[in-house]
Motif scaffolding. Structure first.
Motif, PDB file in Angstrom:
ATOM      1  N   GLU A  50       3.513  14.001 -14.689  1.00 33.31           N
ATOM      2  CA  GLU A  50       2.939  12.724 -14.300  1.00 33.31           C
ATOM      3  C   GLU A  50       2.814  12.620 -12.777  1.00 33.31           C
ATOM      4  OE1 GLU A  50       5.430   9.762 -15.921  1.00 33.31           O
ATOM      5  OE2 GLU A  50       5.024  10.265 -18.016  1.00 33.31           O
ATOM      6  N   ASN A  51       3.030  13.728 -12.082  1.00 34.44           N
ATOM      7  CA  ASN A  51       3.062  13.704 -10.628  1.00 34.44           C
ATOM      8  C   ASN A  51       1.685  13.925 -10.023  1.00 34.44           C
ATOM      9  OD1 ASN A  51       4.352  13.447  -8.183  1.00 34.44           O
ATOM     10  ND2 ASN A  51       4.826  15.632  -8.017  1.00 34.44           N
ATOM     11  N   ASP A  52       0.679  13.287 -10.571  1.00 37.61           N
ATOM     12  CA  ASP A  52      -0.672  13.381 -10.028  1.00 37.61           C
ATOM     13  C   ASP A  52      -0.836  12.369  -8.918  1.00 37.61           C
ATOM     14  OD1 ASP A  52      -1.962  13.850 -13.381  1.00 37.61           O
ATOM     15  OD2 ASP A  52      -1.365  15.348 -11.889  1.00 37.61           O
ATOM     16  N   VAL A  53      -1.301  12.842  -7.766  1.00 38.07           N
ATOM     17  CA  VAL A  53      -1.513  11.956  -6.624  1.00 38.07           C
ATOM     18  C   VAL A  53      -2.804  11.181  -6.839  1.00 38.07           C
ATOM     19  CG1 VAL A  53      -1.856  11.852  -4.140  1.00 38.07           C
ATOM     20  CG2 VAL A  53      -0.318  13.570  -5.104  1.00 38.07           C
ATOM     21  N   PRO A  54      -2.766   9.841  -6.752  1.00 44.69           N
ATOM     22  CA  PRO A  54      -3.976   9.032  -6.942  1.00 44.69           C
ATOM     23  C   PRO A  54      -5.081   9.448  -5.972  1.00 44.69           C
ATOM     24  CG  PRO A  54      -2.029   7.645  -6.935  1.00 44.69           C
ATOM     25  CD  PRO A  54      -1.579   9.014  -6.513  1.00 44.69           C
ATOM     26  N   GLN A  58      -5.093  10.630  -1.960  1.00 42.73           N
ATOM     27  CA  GLN A  58      -5.578  11.931  -1.487  1.00 42.73           C
ATOM     28  C   GLN A  58      -6.583  11.771  -0.344  1.00 42.73           C
ATOM     29  OE1 GLN A  58      -6.961  14.546  -4.639  1.00 42.73           O
ATOM     30  NE2 GLN A  58      -5.521  13.662  -6.100  1.00 42.73           N
ATOM     31  N   LYS A  59      -7.406  10.730  -0.425  1.00 45.88           N
ATOM     32  CA  LYS A  59      -8.446  10.522   0.583  1.00 45.88           C
ATOM     33  C   LYS A  59      -7.936   9.780   1.816  1.00 45.88           C
ATOM     34  CE  LYS A  59     -12.304  10.414  -2.717  1.00 45.88           C
ATOM     35  NZ  LYS A  59     -13.423   9.594  -3.251  1.00 45.88           N
ATOM     36  N   TYR A  60      -6.733   9.248   1.747  1.00 51.51           N
ATOM     37  CA  TYR A  60      -6.202   8.447   2.848  1.00 51.51           C
ATOM     38  C   TYR A  60      -5.955   9.337   4.061  1.00 51.51           C
ATOM     39  CZ  TYR A  60      -3.445   4.784   5.162  1.00 51.51           C
ATOM     40  OH  TYR A  60      -2.979   3.839   6.030  1.00 51.51           O
ATOM     41  N   ALA A  61      -6.553   8.975   5.179  1.00 50.22           N
ATOM     42  CA  ALA A  61      -6.460   9.833   6.373  1.00 50.22           C
ATOM     43  C   ALA A  61      -6.084   9.034   7.615  1.00 50.22           C
ATOM     44  CB  ALA A  61      -7.790  10.554   6.593  1.00 50.22           C
ATOM     45  N   ARG A  62      -5.342   7.948   7.421  1.00 54.34           N
ATOM     46  CA  ARG A  62      -5.039   7.057   8.535  1.00 54.34           C
ATOM     47  C   ARG A  62      -4.170   7.733   9.601  1.00 54.34           C
ATOM     48  NH1 ARG A  62      -7.322   2.502  10.157  1.00 54.34           N
ATOM     49  NH2 ARG A  62      -7.117   1.480   8.122  1.00 54.34           N
ATOM     50  N   LYS A 108       2.602   2.065  -5.511  1.00 54.14           N
ATOM     51  CA  LYS A 108       1.784   3.203  -5.074  1.00 54.14           C
ATOM     52  C   LYS A 108       2.197   3.654  -3.679  1.00 54.14           C
ATOM     53  CE  LYS A 108      -2.611   3.368  -5.979  1.00 54.14           C
ATOM     54  NZ  LYS A 108      -4.072   3.091  -5.994  1.00 54.14           N
ATOM     55  N   ILE A 109       2.415   2.705  -2.783  1.00 53.18           N
ATOM     56  CA  ILE A 109       2.821   3.046  -1.422  1.00 53.18           C
ATOM     57  C   ILE A 109       4.160   3.780  -1.432  1.00 53.18           C
ATOM     58  CG2 ILE A 109       3.611   2.081   0.779  1.00 53.18           C
ATOM     59  CD1 ILE A 109       1.547  -0.173   0.366  1.00 53.18           C
ATOM     60  N   LEU A 116       1.168   9.894   2.277  1.00 51.01           N
ATOM     61  CA  LEU A 116       0.372   8.960   3.071  1.00 51.01           C
ATOM     62  C   LEU A 116       0.673   9.042   4.566  1.00 51.01           C
ATOM     63  CD1 LEU A 116       0.727   5.893   0.685  1.00 51.01           C
ATOM     64  CD2 LEU A 116      -1.411   7.070   1.207  1.00 51.01           C
ATOM     65  N   VAL A 117       1.932   9.283   4.906  1.00 49.19           N
ATOM     66  CA  VAL A 117       2.358   9.288   6.309  1.00 49.19           C
ATOM     67  C   VAL A 117       3.098  10.589   6.596  1.00 49.19           C
ATOM     68  CG1 VAL A 117       3.626   8.059   8.103  1.00 49.19           C
ATOM     69  CG2 VAL A 117       2.608   6.785   6.205  1.00 49.19           C
ATOM     70  N   PRO A 118       2.576  11.431   7.484  1.00 47.47           N
ATOM     71  CA  PRO A 118       3.167  12.747   7.735  1.00 47.47           C
ATOM     72  C   PRO A 118       4.631  12.723   8.156  1.00 47.47           C
ATOM     73  CG  PRO A 118       0.986  12.629   8.719  1.00 47.47           C
ATOM     74  CD  PRO A 118       1.323  11.244   8.252  1.00 47.47           C
ATOM     75  N   PHE A 119       5.057  11.705   8.926  1.00 50.67           N
ATOM     76  CA  PHE A 119       6.429  11.714   9.423  1.00 50.67           C
ATOM     77  C   PHE A 119       7.425  11.023   8.494  1.00 50.67           C
ATOM     78  CE2 PHE A 119       4.149   8.229  11.567  1.00 50.67           C
ATOM     79  CZ  PHE A 119       4.913   7.140  11.198  1.00 50.67           C
TER      80      PHE A 119
END
Length: 216
Positions: A50-54, A58-62, A108-109, A116-119
């Motif tokens: 069930e570990n599919d990333v929404p 995947q498209k979030y590039a903030r 989701k967050i 979503l956030v690299p750090f």
């Protein structure tokens, strides 16, 4: 932007430094303990099937400019220049971006925070996400009240207030740029004019209050 060391590359990890995941998987949450928030509980690992990333995750590039960044360095930068922590900054932005007509997608967050956030290295519960968002809002309100009092109590000269506003604006613009917001020159000038207009009103209101006190 590179004034005053405002350069996203400063957050990059040293090649010889161990990753946060190798040293302390919960350190990005515990780093904020000084603010009284306490460690954030993690979301249990989901079933692999069930570990599919929404897709929107995947498209979030903030925060792509922060790839390779270390939480501690980001947190230190923010603590030196703002009241908020790196966790509060990142989650406040995510809560804004993942807001729907019915509310914020807390689950989701939290479940996809490392994607979503690299750090950020840990997943958070919805309650932890909401706590960080509330902490961010509270600090912004208190910082606003503190600044306005300082501006109205005649402690700073007009020139000193201009310096404060300039420094604050530079930090704010840098954070927006790191998030991937491309501000045009026109947008920057418009924002600066709005801020200047508000400051003029604050000064005028402060002068009127002091004049009334003198008359009494």
């Amino acid at each position: 932007m590179d004034e005053d060391g405002l350069d996203a590359s400063r957050f990059a990890a040293d090649d010889e430094s161990p990753s946060r995941a190798d040293t302390d998987p919960e350190s990005d949450a515990s780093a904020d303990d000084a603010d009284g928030d306490g460690p954030m509980p993690n979301v249990p690992d989901p079933d692999p099937q069930e570990n599919d990333v929404p897709e929107d995750v995947q498209k979030y590039a903030r925060f792509t400019k922060m790839n390779g960044a270390q939480y501690d360095r980001v947190n230190e930068f923010l603590r030196d220049r703002t009241y908020v922590t790196a966790r509060e900054w990142a989650i406040a932005r995510l809560c804004s971006d993942f807001r729907t007509e019915t509310g914020v997608e807390m689950t989701k967050i939290g479940e996809n925070l490392p994607e979503l956030v690299p750090f950020m290295t840990d997943t958070y519960t919805p309650q932890a996400v909401n706590q960080a968002r509330a902490s961010f809002e509270e600090k912004v309100r208190k910082a606003g009240a503190t600044f306005l009092y300082g501006a109205m109590c005649d402690f700073f000269t007009a020139e000193e207030l201009d310096d404060v506003m300039y420094e604050s604006t530079e930090v704010a613009k840098f954070l927006l740029e790191v998030e991937g917001v491309d501000l045009s020159v026109e947008e920057e000038l418009e924002a600066e004019e709005r801020i200047s207009s508000v400051m003029r009103e604050v000064r005028e209101a402060s002068e009127e209050l002091r004049e009334r006190e003198d008359e009494e």
